[in-house]
Design an enzyme around this catalytic site. Structure first.
Site, PDB file in Angstrom:
ATOM      1  CG  ASP A   1      -5.110  -1.442  15.046  1.00 34.96           C
ATOM      2  OD1 ASP A   1      -4.047  -1.303  15.679  1.00 34.96           O
ATOM      3  OD2 ASP A   1      -5.159  -1.500  13.805  1.00 34.96           O
TER       4      ASP A   1
ATOM      5  NE  ARG B   1     -10.098  -2.248  13.901  1.00 33.55           N
ATOM      6  CZ  ARG B   1      -9.360  -1.696  12.929  1.00 33.55           C
ATOM      7  NH1 ARG B   1      -8.180  -2.195  12.635  1.00 33.55           N
ATOM      8  NH2 ARG B   1      -9.825  -0.659  12.260  1.00 33.55           N
TER       9      ARG B   1
ATOM     10  CG  ASP C   1      -3.559  -2.622   2.416  1.00 39.63           C
ATOM     11  OD1 ASP C   1      -4.224  -2.371   3.437  1.00 39.63           O
ATOM     12  OD2 ASP C   1      -2.458  -3.192   2.447  1.00 39.63           O
TER      13      ASP C   1
ATOM     14  CG  ASN D   1      -2.010   1.002   1.157  1.00 39.57           C
ATOM     15  OD1 ASN D   1      -2.124   1.764   0.204  1.00 39.57           O
ATOM     16  ND2 ASN D   1      -2.854   1.021   2.184  1.00 39.57           N
TER      17      ASN D   1
ATOM     18  CD1 TRP E   1      -1.853   7.723  10.486  1.00 39.22           C
ATOM     19  CD2 TRP E   1      -1.604   5.770   9.431  1.00 39.22           C
ATOM     20  NE1 TRP E   1      -3.085   7.350  10.005  1.00 39.22           N
ATOM     21  CE2 TRP E   1      -2.958   6.151   9.340  1.00 39.22           C
ATOM     22  CE3 TRP E   1      -1.209   4.570   8.820  1.00 39.22           C
ATOM     23  CZ2 TRP E   1      -3.920   5.384   8.687  1.00 39.22           C
ATOM     24  CZ3 TRP E   1      -2.153   3.803   8.182  1.00 39.22           C
ATOM     25  CH2 TRP E   1      -3.501   4.200   8.109  1.00 39.22           C
TER      26      TRP E   1
ATOM     27  CE1 TYR F   1      -5.659   2.582  11.277  1.00 35.86           C
ATOM     28  CE2 TYR F   1      -6.607   1.564  13.223  1.00 35.86           C
ATOM     29  CZ  TYR F   1      -6.164   1.478  11.922  1.00 35.86           C
ATOM     30  OH  TYR F   1      -6.253   0.284  11.267  1.00 35.86           O
TER      31      TYR F   1
ATOM     32  NE  ARG G   1      -4.030  -8.747  13.570  1.00 38.18           N
ATOM     33  CZ  ARG G   1      -4.120  -7.870  12.587  1.00 38.18           C
ATOM     34  NH1 ARG G   1      -3.239  -6.885  12.456  1.00 38.18           N
ATOM     35  NH2 ARG G   1      -5.097  -7.963  11.699  1.00 38.18           N
TER      36      ARG G   1
ATOM     37  CG  HIS H   1      -2.887  -6.830   7.924  1.00 35.63           C
ATOM     38  ND1 HIS H   1      -3.636  -6.027   8.751  1.00 35.63           N
ATOM     39  CD2 HIS H   1      -2.441  -6.008   6.932  1.00 35.63           C
ATOM     40  CE1 HIS H   1      -3.646  -4.794   8.294  1.00 35.63           C
ATOM     41  NE2 HIS H   1      -2.936  -4.753   7.179  1.00 35.63           N
TER      42      HIS H   1
ATOM     43  CD  GLU I   1      -4.521  -4.947  14.765  1.00 31.00           C
ATOM     44  OE1 GLU I   1      -3.992  -4.658  13.672  1.00 31.00           O
ATOM     45  OE2 GLU I   1      -5.749  -5.127  14.907  1.00 31.00           O
TER      46      GLU I   1
ATOM     47  CG  HIS J   1     -12.462  -3.390  10.820  1.00 24.94           C
ATOM     48  ND1 HIS J   1     -11.500  -2.770  10.043  1.00 24.94           N
ATOM     49  CD2 HIS J   1     -11.877  -4.517  11.287  1.00 24.94           C
ATOM     50  CE1 HIS J   1     -10.395  -3.494  10.038  1.00 24.94           C
ATOM     51  NE2 HIS J   1     -10.608  -4.563  10.787  1.00 24.94           N
TER      52      HIS J   1
ATOM     53  CD  GLU K   1      -1.469  -3.858  10.698  1.00 24.13           C
ATOM     54  OE1 GLU K   1      -1.597  -2.792  10.074  1.00 24.13           O
ATOM     55  OE2 GLU K   1      -2.381  -4.351  11.400  1.00 24.13           O
TER      56      GLU K   1
ATOM     57  CG  HIS L   1      -2.605   1.858  13.266  1.00 24.73           C
ATOM     58  ND1 HIS L   1      -1.913   2.596  12.351  1.00 24.73           N
ATOM     59  CD2 HIS L   1      -3.104   0.796  12.593  1.00 24.73           C
ATOM     60  CE1 HIS L   1      -1.990   2.027  11.166  1.00 24.73           C
ATOM     61  NE2 HIS L   1      -2.708   0.924  11.287  1.00 24.73           N
TER      62      HIS L   1
ATOM     63  CD  GLU M   1      -7.712  -6.483  10.087  1.00 29.25           C
ATOM     64  OE1 GLU M   1      -8.023  -5.302  10.315  1.00 29.25           O
ATOM     65  OE2 GLU M   1      -6.537  -6.847   9.878  1.00 29.25           O
TER      66      GLU M   1
END
Length: 405
Positions: free
Chosen positions: A212, A147, A318, A37, A405, A159, A285, A314, A238, A122, A264, A214, A341
């Site tokens: 998550d 999630r 994407d 991605n 991020w 996020y 993951r 994961h 996560e 999600h 991930e 992130h 997921e």
């Protein structure tokens, strides 16, 4: 089964995907996903210019030797671009082998360990109430693990939230440069516990909840969050902190019993070796596309099983339907599978390009019995969706400091 042609197709049916197609002399072909991605053309070029010429004339049945050739046979090993290229080749070769054998790939791995693959969906929203409304819709669809992500008051673009954009790709590709989003750990920690308190009050204890972070927290901040969320019995937390230094998770583990998941962005078994063998995590993951395909994912899975670590691959949008199929075959085989997921196999546009022999019912993926991976790719349809440059967002603290991020 001599390889006679290799094609690399990068298209954008709703978002960018890099697809590899390997064709043998008798016309049998297999497909693999190589999407990275925001850096799609880097892996496109890697495959087209450096990998494809090395595959012509090789025996497509020699999956292990070709994997080692592409991994050990180059001086610059590992990394997301290299391993996505290796993954695409590996998936395509497993697809070919399954078609020649007349079997789905999971049978070649050793058969089923379960009848279907449990997934988590999600639920995101601008407020706690709107997030839980989405959760209610997912529960009514039969999902038993969800999630939860919600907007943080005072921050634009937390996020998992997209404002007026329908998905991250629209957010990414709507700007000429990476979108920037603010972050405040204090505001986040002051808000997130309320989300899970209200979720349990509204839906009880039967639905598995996940979250998550992130990688937005330091290890000790993540440990604090873990203790705060322990009463709400999450399936896992996560990416609680970045783990380029794998010992970061040793700090978190010492302070909370909440299950931890990460991986991930990992590309090989070496990225997660210490986390697994020291039992600092509970779920690994790694994704098939980013960790060397089915062969790479199977190695990580077997290693994790020794240390009671489960898999939770994961499943972001994407990753193309080819990756989802490859992971579904590994998931239904792996004795230490945990959960997958899932954000859907695709969109209306991507369904014009990809077709697949899998279905979802009551929050579970039912893997089809088509030979190989059970996915096909329409080159003519792909040509209608040209590549569109995009970037993942960038995160900054409120004082302007660049953050994870």
């Amino acid at each position: 089964m001599i390889i006679s042609d290799v094609k690399v197709i990068t298209c954008c049916p709703g978002r960018n995907f890099v697809t590899l197609k390997i064709i043998t002399e008798d016309g049998t072909y297999g497909i693999g996903d190589a999407t990275v991605n925001g850096r799609e053309l880097a892996v496109d070029s890697y495959l087209r210019e450096h990998v494809a010429p090395c595959l012509i004339g090789r025996n497509a049945h020699d999956i292990e030797d070709i994997w080692q050739y592409l991994y050990r046979g180059v001086y610059w090993r590992r990394g997301p671009i290299t391993m996505a290229a290796v993954a695409a080749v590996d998936m395509a070769l497993w697809d070919i082998k399954g078609k020649v054998a007349g079997l789905p790939v999971y049978q070649l791995l050793g058969g089923k360990s379960r009848q279907a693959v449990t997934t988590y969906a999600h639920a995101s929203g601008d407020t706690i109430d709107s997030t839980l409304d989405v959760m209610g819709d997912l529960v009514s669809q039969g999902f038993k693990a969800i999630r939860l992500q919600t907007s943080v008051p005072g921050l634009e673009g937390s996020y998992g939230l997209l404002g007026d954009k329908k998905d991250y790709f629209e957010l990414q590709s709507s700007r000429s440069l990476p979108p920037e989003q603010p972050w405040s750990t204090t505001k986040y920690l002051n808000n997130v516990v309320g989300l899970f308190r209200e979720a349990r009050a509204r839906f009880g204890d039967e639905i598995e909840l996940l979250h998550d972070v992130h990688s937005r927290l330091t290890p000790i901040e993540a440990a604090r969050l873990g203790k705060m969320l322990e009463p709400y019995n999450l399936l896992f937390l996560e990416d609680a902190a970045i783990a380029e230094n794998q010992e970061n998770y040793k700090v978190i583990r010492q302070h909370t019993t909440i299950p931890l998941a990460i991986g991930e962005t990992y590309n090989t078994i070496w990225d997660c070796k210490d986390l697994i063998q020291n039992q600092w995590i509970d779920y690994i993951r790694t994704a098939a596309t980013h960790a060397g395909g089915i062969t790479g994912l199977r190695r990580i899975t077997d290693f994790a099983a020794i240390y009671n670590v489960r898999t939770a691959p994961h499943g972001a949008p994407d990753l193309s339907p080819i990756c989802f199929a490859a992971q579904a075959h590994v998931d239904i085989w792996a004795p230490n599978f945990g959960i997958q997921e899932f954000v859907g196999f695709g969109t209306s546009d991507s369904d014009k390009v990809f077709s697949y022999d899998h279905s979802v019912k009551d929050g579970m993926i039912h893997v089809g019995d088509a030979h190989g991976l059970g996915v096909d790719f329409n080159e003519a349809a792909a040509a209608e969706f040209p590549y569109k440059r995009s970037y993942l967002p960038v995160s900054r603290l409120e004082d302007g400091t660049l953050w994870h991020w």
